[in-house]
Design an enzyme around this catalytic site. Structure first.
Site, PDB file in Angstrom:
ATOM      1  N   LYS A   2      -2.701   5.905  -4.337  1.00 54.12           N
ATOM      2  CA  LYS A   2      -3.790   6.837  -4.021  1.00 54.12           C
ATOM      3  C   LYS A   2      -3.577   8.185  -4.697  1.00 54.12           C
ATOM      4  CE  LYS A   2      -3.594   4.741   0.574  1.00 54.12           C
ATOM      5  NZ  LYS A   2      -2.177   4.675   0.969  1.00 54.12           N
TER       6      LYS A   2
ATOM      7  N   ASP B 173       0.843  -1.194   0.000  1.00 54.26           N
ATOM      8  CA  ASP B 173       0.000   0.000   0.000  1.00 54.26           C
ATOM      9  C   ASP B 173       0.882   1.248   0.000  1.00 54.26           C
ATOM     10  OD1 ASP B 173      -2.982   1.008   0.790  1.00 54.26           O
ATOM     11  OD2 ASP B 173      -1.465   2.271   1.744  1.00 54.26           O
TER      12      ASP B 173
HETATM   13  P1  NDP Z   1       0.902   1.622  11.833  1.00 55.22           P
HETATM   14  O1  NDP Z   1      -0.247   1.540  12.766  1.00 55.22           O
HETATM   15  O2  NDP Z   1       1.165   0.540  10.862  1.00 55.22           O
HETATM   16  O3  NDP Z   1       2.165   1.844  12.770  1.00 55.22           O
HETATM   17  C1  NDP Z   1       3.459   1.998  12.281  1.00 55.22           C
HETATM   18  C2  NDP Z   1       4.363   2.216  13.488  1.00 55.22           C
HETATM   19  O4  NDP Z   1       4.351   1.039  14.307  1.00 55.22           O
HETATM   20  C3  NDP Z   1       5.790   2.485  13.125  1.00 55.22           C
HETATM   21  O5  NDP Z   1       6.251   3.471  14.023  1.00 55.22           O
HETATM   22  C4  NDP Z   1       6.505   1.156  13.368  1.00 55.22           C
HETATM   23  O6  NDP Z   1       7.821   1.419  13.775  1.00 55.22           O
HETATM   24  C5  NDP Z   1       5.676   0.570  14.489  1.00 55.22           C
HETATM   25  N1  NDP Z   1       5.612  -0.905  14.449  1.00 55.22           N
HETATM   26  C6  NDP Z   1       5.375  -1.704  13.382  1.00 55.22           C
HETATM   27  N2  NDP Z   1       5.376  -2.995  13.719  1.00 55.22           N
HETATM   28  C7  NDP Z   1       5.621  -3.045  15.061  1.00 55.22           C
HETATM   29  C8  NDP Z   1       5.769  -4.104  15.994  1.00 55.22           C
HETATM   30  N3  NDP Z   1       5.652  -5.364  15.628  1.00 55.22           N
HETATM   31  N4  NDP Z   1       6.018  -3.764  17.306  1.00 55.22           N
HETATM   32  C9  NDP Z   1       6.126  -2.482  17.672  1.00 55.22           C
HETATM   33  N5  NDP Z   1       6.004  -1.438  16.826  1.00 55.22           N
HETATM   34  C10 NDP Z   1       5.755  -1.719  15.521  1.00 55.22           C
HETATM   35  O7  NDP Z   1       0.800   3.050  11.110  1.00 55.22           O
HETATM   36  P2  NDP Z   1       0.808   3.557   9.616  1.00 55.22           P
HETATM   37  O8  NDP Z   1       0.361   4.963   9.658  1.00 55.22           O
HETATM   38  O9  NDP Z   1       2.086   3.298   8.939  1.00 55.22           O
HETATM   39  O10 NDP Z   1      -0.354   2.713   8.915  1.00 55.22           O
HETATM   40  C11 NDP Z   1      -0.114   1.571   8.083  1.00 55.22           C
HETATM   41  C12 NDP Z   1      -0.297   1.910   6.625  1.00 55.22           C
HETATM   42  O11 NDP Z   1      -1.590   2.476   6.402  1.00 55.22           O
HETATM   43  C13 NDP Z   1       0.645   3.024   6.118  1.00 55.22           C
HETATM   44  O12 NDP Z   1       1.971   2.593   5.940  1.00 55.22           O
HETATM   45  C14 NDP Z   1      -0.054   3.433   4.858  1.00 55.22           C
HETATM   46  O13 NDP Z   1       0.160   2.466   3.837  1.00 55.22           O
HETATM   47  C15 NDP Z   1      -1.510   3.413   5.324  1.00 55.22           C
HETATM   48  N6  NDP Z   1      -1.960   4.739   5.784  1.00 55.22           N
HETATM   49  C16 NDP Z   1      -2.972   5.358   5.078  1.00 55.22           C
HETATM   50  C17 NDP Z   1      -3.450   6.584   5.427  1.00 55.22           C
HETATM   51  C18 NDP Z   1      -4.546   7.190   4.644  1.00 55.22           C
HETATM   52  O14 NDP Z   1      -4.860   8.371   4.861  1.00 55.22           O
HETATM   53  N7  NDP Z   1      -5.172   6.483   3.742  1.00 55.22           N
HETATM   54  C19 NDP Z   1      -2.895   7.328   6.569  1.00 55.22           C
HETATM   55  C20 NDP Z   1      -1.863   6.599   7.275  1.00 55.22           C
HETATM   56  C21 NDP Z   1      -1.439   5.350   6.891  1.00 55.22           C
HETATM   57  P3  NDP Z   1       9.135   0.865  12.957  1.00 55.22           P
HETATM   58  O15 NDP Z   1       8.997   1.295  11.527  1.00 55.22           O
HETATM   59  O16 NDP Z   1      10.282   1.519  13.668  1.00 55.22           O
HETATM   60  O17 NDP Z   1       9.118  -0.616  13.139  1.00 55.22           O
END
Ligand code: NDP
Length: 273
Positions: free
Chosen positions: A75, A45
């Site tokens: 998107k 995504d």
């Molecule tokens: P998430 O809820 O996926 O959280 C991501 C965070 O969680 C990062 O800081 C990551 O840190 C941490 N993390 C990931 N896995 C673990 C784990 N196993 N244990 C502890 N911490 C963890 O947030 P996102 O906002 O990234 O949402 C996911 C996806 O949704 C986005 O990447 C995007 O594709 C989509 N999205 C869409 C939006 C929209 O408006 N349509 C808005 C926001 C997101 P680290 O990288 O350091 O591991």
């Protein structure tokens, strides 16, 4: 273990668990997406605004994974509206991704200040007919913005909305279910801004011998959500996918449901233009 697929209201299938690349540095995207593909993710995504579609495309090209195994979402950003500009924007995204079609194309935000959202959505309908986007959907269109989209008669296959245990979008759930629109939960882990480990989720994690993140991912899967947690770290890519060898009980699901607090961690769509 194999990731299950769900069938969308247009008959197409989508891997229920994927990998998101919001805030993945464009300079690192190719490596990170290659790691994700190696970890077994096939659903990626991205979005034009993330600035990393080229890196995503470069990873596909290098990976050797065949196109029909991949499920790619991108998107349309908020400054692109109206038929002509929307066609141009999709063309730009496809070029950056190195693809001739995406599996899913979304309007990123409802942008209530724009009077061209319906025209834009009707153009998405053309993309689906032309095969430029196999499926089409919206993002951040909650109960306030979905009705206008549905009036066009073109039903989105998905709605990608902020959704995690403390913000479950309760006001939109009926409308989405009535129209068989699948929920894609963005920020599924609360974007790392919520201390879920110190809630009942931490206790459940201990009892099932999984991490708090795996418990949250499992809760989403059992709710029928599509999700694509983001991480830069390979070990977490593996961890987040290692969620198909356990099940939460009805009581554990209900305990997580009870965390609902109407608390967003990110922007209200009413304020994003
Ligand atoms: P998430 O809820 O996926 O959280 C991501 C965070 O969680 C990062 O800081 C990551 O840190 C941490 N993390 C990931 N896995 C673990 C784990 N196993 N244990 C502890 N911490 C963890 O947030 P996102 O906002 O990234 O949402 C996911 C996806 O949704 C986005 O990447 C995007 O594709 C989509 N999205 C869409 C939006 C929209 O408006 N349509 C808005 C926001 C997101 P680290 O990288 O350091 O591991």
């Amino acid at each position: 273990m194999t990731v299950p697929t769900l069938t969308l209201n247009d008959g197409k299938s989508i891997p229920q668990l994927g990998f998101g690349v919001f805030k993945v540095d464009p300079a690192e995207t190719e490596r990170i997406v290659l790691d994700a593909l190696e970890a077994g993710y096939r659903h990626i995504d991205t979005a034009a605004i993330y600035g990393n579609e080229e890196g995503v495309g470069a990873a596909f090209a290098k990976s050797g994974v065949s196109r029909d195994e991949l499920f790619i979402t991108t998107k349309l950003w908020n400054d692109r509206r109206g038929a002509e500009d929307t066609r141009k924007a999709l063309g730009e995204s496809l070029e950056k991704l190195g693809l001739d079609h995406v599996d899913l194309y979304l309007i990123h935000w409802p942008t209530p200040a724009s009077d061209k959202v319906i025209e834009t959505w009707e153009t998405f309908g053309e993309f689906r007919e032309q095969g430029l986007a196999t499926s089409i959907g919206v993002s951040n269109f909650d109960h306030r913005y979905l009705p206008a989209i549905l009036e066009t008669g073109i039903v989105p296959a998905v709605d990608q909305i902020e959704l995690h245990p403390q913000f479950q979008q309760v006001e939109s759930l009926d409308l989405l279910a009535q129209n068989d629109i699948k929920i894609e939960a963005w920020g599924p882990l609360g974007q790392g801004k919520v201390d879920y480990a110190n809630t009942v989720i931490g206790e459940i994690a201990q009892s099932v011998e999984k991490s708090w993140a795996q418990v949250v991912i499992r809760w989403h899967l059992q709710k029928g959500h599509i999700l694509f947690p983001k991480t830069n770290r390979k070990e977490r890519m593996v961890e987040n996918k290692n969620v198909f060898d356990f099940e939460l009980s009805a009581e554990q699901m209900a305990a997580i449901d009870a965390l609902e607090a109407g608390a967003r961690v990110s922007a209200d769509p009413a304020e994003v233009n």
